[in-house]
Design an enzyme around this catalytic site. Structure first.
Site, short mmCIF file in Angstrom:
data_model
loop_
_atom_site.label_atom_id
_atom_site.label_comp_id
_atom_site.label_asym_id
_atom_site.label_seq_id
_atom_site.Cartn_x
_atom_site.Cartn_y
_atom_site.Cartn_z
N ASP A 152 77.18 36.19 21.71
CA ASP A 152 76.12 37.18 21.94
C ASP A 152 74.78 36.48 21.72
O ASP A 152 74.72 35.33 21.31
CB ASP A 152 76.30 38.39 21.04
CG ASP A 152 76.08 38.05 19.56
OD1 ASP A 152 75.81 36.88 19.26
OD2 ASP A 152 76.19 38.96 18.73
N SER A 153 73.70 37.21 22.00
CA SER A 153 72.38 36.57 21.95
C SER A 153 71.74 36.65 20.57
O SER A 153 70.71 36.05 20.34
CB SER A 153 71.46 37.26 22.94
OG SER A 153 71.24 38.61 22.53
N GLY A 154 72.34 37.39 19.68
CA GLY A 154 71.70 37.65 18.40
C GLY A 154 70.92 38.95 18.40
O GLY A 154 70.56 39.46 17.33
N GLY A 155 70.65 39.48 19.57
CA GLY A 155 69.84 40.70 19.66
C GLY A 155 70.47 41.86 18.93
O GLY A 155 69.81 42.54 18.13
N GLN A 200 70.47 47.86 29.57
CA GLN A 200 70.19 48.83 28.50
C GLN A 200 69.82 50.17 29.16
O GLN A 200 70.27 50.44 30.27
CB GLN A 200 69.07 48.31 27.59
CG GLN A 200 69.48 47.11 26.72
CD GLN A 200 70.44 47.51 25.59
OE1 GLN A 200 70.64 48.69 25.29
NE2 GLN A 200 71.08 46.49 24.99
N GLY A 228 74.06 48.41 24.17
CA GLY A 228 73.43 49.60 23.63
C GLY A 228 74.34 50.81 23.55
O GLY A 228 73.87 51.93 23.37
N CYS A 265 106.84 46.07 18.96
CA CYS A 265 105.92 44.93 19.02
C CYS A 265 106.67 43.63 18.83
O CYS A 265 107.48 43.48 17.91
CB CYS A 265 104.86 45.08 17.94
SG CYS A 265 103.73 43.68 17.84
N CYS A 286 105.34 40.74 18.03
CA CYS A 286 104.55 39.73 17.31
C CYS A 286 105.34 39.19 16.12
O CYS A 286 106.30 39.78 15.66
CB CYS A 286 103.20 40.29 16.87
SG CYS A 286 103.18 41.15 15.28
N HIS A 333 98.87 41.08 13.57
CA HIS A 333 99.50 42.18 14.31
C HIS A 333 98.50 42.96 15.14
O HIS A 333 98.75 43.25 16.32
CB HIS A 333 100.22 43.15 13.37
CG HIS A 333 100.59 44.40 14.10
ND1 HIS A 333 101.68 44.46 14.94
CD2 HIS A 333 99.97 45.61 14.20
CE1 HIS A 333 101.72 45.65 15.52
NE2 HIS A 333 100.69 46.37 15.09
#
Lengths: 475, 475
Positions: A139-142, A295, A322, A410, A412, A441
């Site tokens: 992500d951009s940090g925003g 946004q 957003g 499952c 797993c 899991h």
């Protein structure tokens, strides 16, 4: 919710006709970039466009495809496990591979603070640093800075914020956020945006949306001018540690390596035997991809405007940001559905920060290709487990002597081996293994859920896919 | 320390002649107990003696052998990872198997408090509860209660103590400690002893030693009368979770299973294909083994007396307790060496609660067959890692940009994949994965160290084994 049963038409088209003449990137750029430049692309520098996104099946609004990145192929729709600090909490990277994870997410804000961009850059970016050869998105940090609330101050230029670690003051602009993300070297990076708070009045949402659009322009400009600075190492020079340089398996079906001690020692000084040719071809001379973020708050009109103007700027993929900021779930769905209508059908669409198993199935059915969420990992740490029989709060005393597997449906490694009684004991005893097994899991459940969604879409015949494998008959 | 180089004679005897005519149990009891009862055994009920200990090579005082237990074979000398609360902290059982662990340790005191003996008993004992098909040893609770200091009160009958969890009052006697350990169902259980504090005057040490001897008699009596109550499930009735019922691999060389999803599902409803014949044969109709514990403080004479009188009571194996309680290391070694002289040469000898990598090599060279210690797992949690180049405190800033593997000489999955820089980052960022990976490496280092010791002994020729692979040339 009627999305719980997606009726897939019997004879789907083999591919969705594109309503957009730009951004058609059907071939691996590393192989073909000298000759296969899409003719009508509006990108800043289409020769370097490093992701492509062939769509394979379309059923209603849902589609399955392959996101081809410099670090391997990602089958979509995909759920991306979150590795905030270059670690999916508690899970070794080899276990993520075993689970079939093809792409993971890192958080720029956290990595910028610790260990710092320069350190990651020197290690060849996140791939080298965390020994993850598959695809990565940052992500951009925003959004992270948005989450700091009182610790931030937004201006036209960018955001001043205080570190949650030591209170030190920092500044992110579109340019510095791009610089950071280029240094981290994820395959897909995000434009720097302002995540509009909820609730907010229309003027506030518009002002914020306009700022995000200006920042998108600046993000793209900086990225195009600096994208050659990505620190990916030439794959012909493996690092000292020599992480497994390979395509991540598409399913949890590849054999785990023989762990013979002698064999390992012999292999130490030579390249692994496996075919890494494709990976080298893709990575060399390739660059990252910058995605735009839509946004516009909870306003359908502003979302539409944000989408159209972000597409006008031109990115190889688009995110819807957003959302999941406190609004009701029905509103989230409404905004997602309406926003998707305005995004290119032939490009990847990424819905940020969702959701429950039910929700990720729902959004995939609406045409979302990529999603991420801390829910499976965070819930695991609190003993909340997702199963084919519903949610299980493993801390409850009712499981103290339950010999059965956590989830009989499952496959797993946790459900194959351990009982609910043991998992309950680990949690009640504050054993670290509780977090490890619970997270394995939950991630397995999420990744399997998306695998089933892809399978249903790919079947291409009328079938009923049961949402999130939560209830009812199996497909 | 001159033990750092053990010079192994060129032509060792193929087996050590026994100085004892009792306790010769060369065959698997499950196979032969009807016909192969050792003639001169002084055991209470030799027909049920469920461990045997064929010694294969003797070099000086060191020996290598095989401890045959109802849940698999253990190559000795062996280091036993500690799984206090039915979990080796942070490490899944399948990873322990991958590391080649053949026997692990559980703590009766902790398991008695949480989840409680009855719960474990209902799950088929610790093997079923924690899904560990290999050998297990439990301590008697004596040492743990000793560690509580002000929370305990010792009488002839037993020890009253307060739980460290909630302050509730409890009582352990030799009989109740045996009852608890039978309920937990480890392959090897320990007599209830009093661990004498250090320092202590001679009278105090003698009084304590005498109490331990009386408790040893009572432990044995209760055990012999109740050992049929062990909750091992008939291996023909696999539990709902169906843990891997097999002999644990002797080296980290067995292929890890293919994790193909479909294949797993197919296997769900049937017995695993692998040959589990031996395991069934050993477990059925077999029982646990109760080992005696030698006390006597730091007094060689009292240690000798304790050893002889404990052997006189008669157990299938003997532990040296009451060491590593604060005394200087040279004194530990002296007491170990002198005590070993008085223990049967053809029976397993277990030195409790040691030690560093150097020390476990040293004690193996003196003729110790089994050891356990929390050091590798506890140190890992504090970022202290054992490597072939010495100790590494991974939290130090000097490793922040160190791209090399933690230990270039280590074949473990951590050293094969991750850099020191990444491990440092995980630790500095308080990531749970730091504990997981650090523990895997430290255990790998300990288990590899003992593998090298066994290999040196088995080589049976003059060779120089370098202590703890800490320094100098490799064997």
């Amino acid at each position: 919710m009627d999305v719980s049963r997606i009726v897939l038409p019997r004879t789907p088209s083999s591919g969705e006709p594109s309503g957009y003449s730009h951004h058609v990137h059907g071939a691996l750029p590393g192989r073909t970039r000298a000759s296969a430049t899409p003719p009508a692309c509006r990108c800043y520098n289409p020769k370097r466009m490093p992701v492509s996104f062939p769509i394979e099946k379309v059923i209603g609004k849902a589609r399955s495809g392959r996101l081809l990145t410099p670090h391997g192929e990602v089958e979509t729709p995909v759920f991306m496990p979150v590795g905030t600090q270059a670690s999916v909490k508690g899970v070794p990277q080899e276990t993520l591979e075993e689970l079939g994870a093809q792409i993971i997410l890192g958080n720029t804000y956290h990595l910028y603070l610790r260990p710092g961009i320069d350190t990651v850059r020197r290690m060849g970016g996140l791939h080298g640093f965390m020994a993850w050869p598959g695809a990565i998105l940052t992500d951009s940090g925003g959004f992270q800075v948005f989450s700091l609330n009182e610790l931030r101050k937004v201006t036209e230029e960018g955001v001043t914020f205080r570190s949650h670690l030591d209170g030190s003051s920092h500044f992110f602009s579109p340019e510095s956020a791009m610089e950071a993300q280029i240094g981290l070297g994820a395959d897909i990076i995000m434009a720097f945006d302002e995540c509009t708070e909820y609730p907010a009045d229309r003027e506030r949402v518009r002002t914020s949306m306009e700022l995000t659009l200006r920042w998108a322009e600046r993000s793209k400009k900086y990225f195009e001018e600096h994208k050659q600075e990505v620190p990916w190492k030439d794959s012909r020079q493996p690092s000292a540690v020599s992480p497994q340089r390979k395509q991540v398996p598409h399913r949890a079906s590849s054999p785990v390596r023989n762990d013979n001690g002698e064999e390992r020692n012999e292999k130490r000084n030579e390249e692994p035997e496996r075919d890494t040719g494709n990976w080298k071809l893709e990575t060399r001379n390739s660059t990252q991809s910058l995605f735009g973020i839509v946004q516009g708050g909870m306003d359908r009109e502003l979302r539409r405007e944000s989408a159209l103007r972000t597409v006008e700027i031109g990115f190889p993929g688009y995110a819807i940001g957003g959302l999941s900021v406190g609004e009701p779930r029905a509103l989230t769905r409404e905004i997602v559905e309406s926003t998707l209508e305005h995004l290119p059908k032939d490009q990847p669409r990424y819905l940020m920060g969702v959701g429950t198993p039910e929700e990720i199935v729902e959004y995939a059915s609406l045409g979302v290709d990529m999603m991420d969420c801390v829910l499976p990992t965070r819930a695991a740490r609190h003993g909340l487990l997702f199963t084919s029989e519903g949610k299980v709060s493993i801390k409850q005393a009712r499981y103290a002597q339950d010999e059965g597997p956590l989830d009989p449906g499952c496959p797993c490694r946790v459900c194959r081996r351990y009982s609910r009684a043991y998992l309950r004991h680990l949690y009640a005893s504050n054993e670290v293994l509780a977090q490890v097994l619970n997270t394995i899991h939950n991630l397995s459940f999420y990744l399997d859920t998306m695998r089933r969604v892809r399978h249903s879409i790919q079947l291409g015949e009328e079938s009923r896919f049961v949402s999130g494998v939560w209830s009812g008959p199996k497909p």
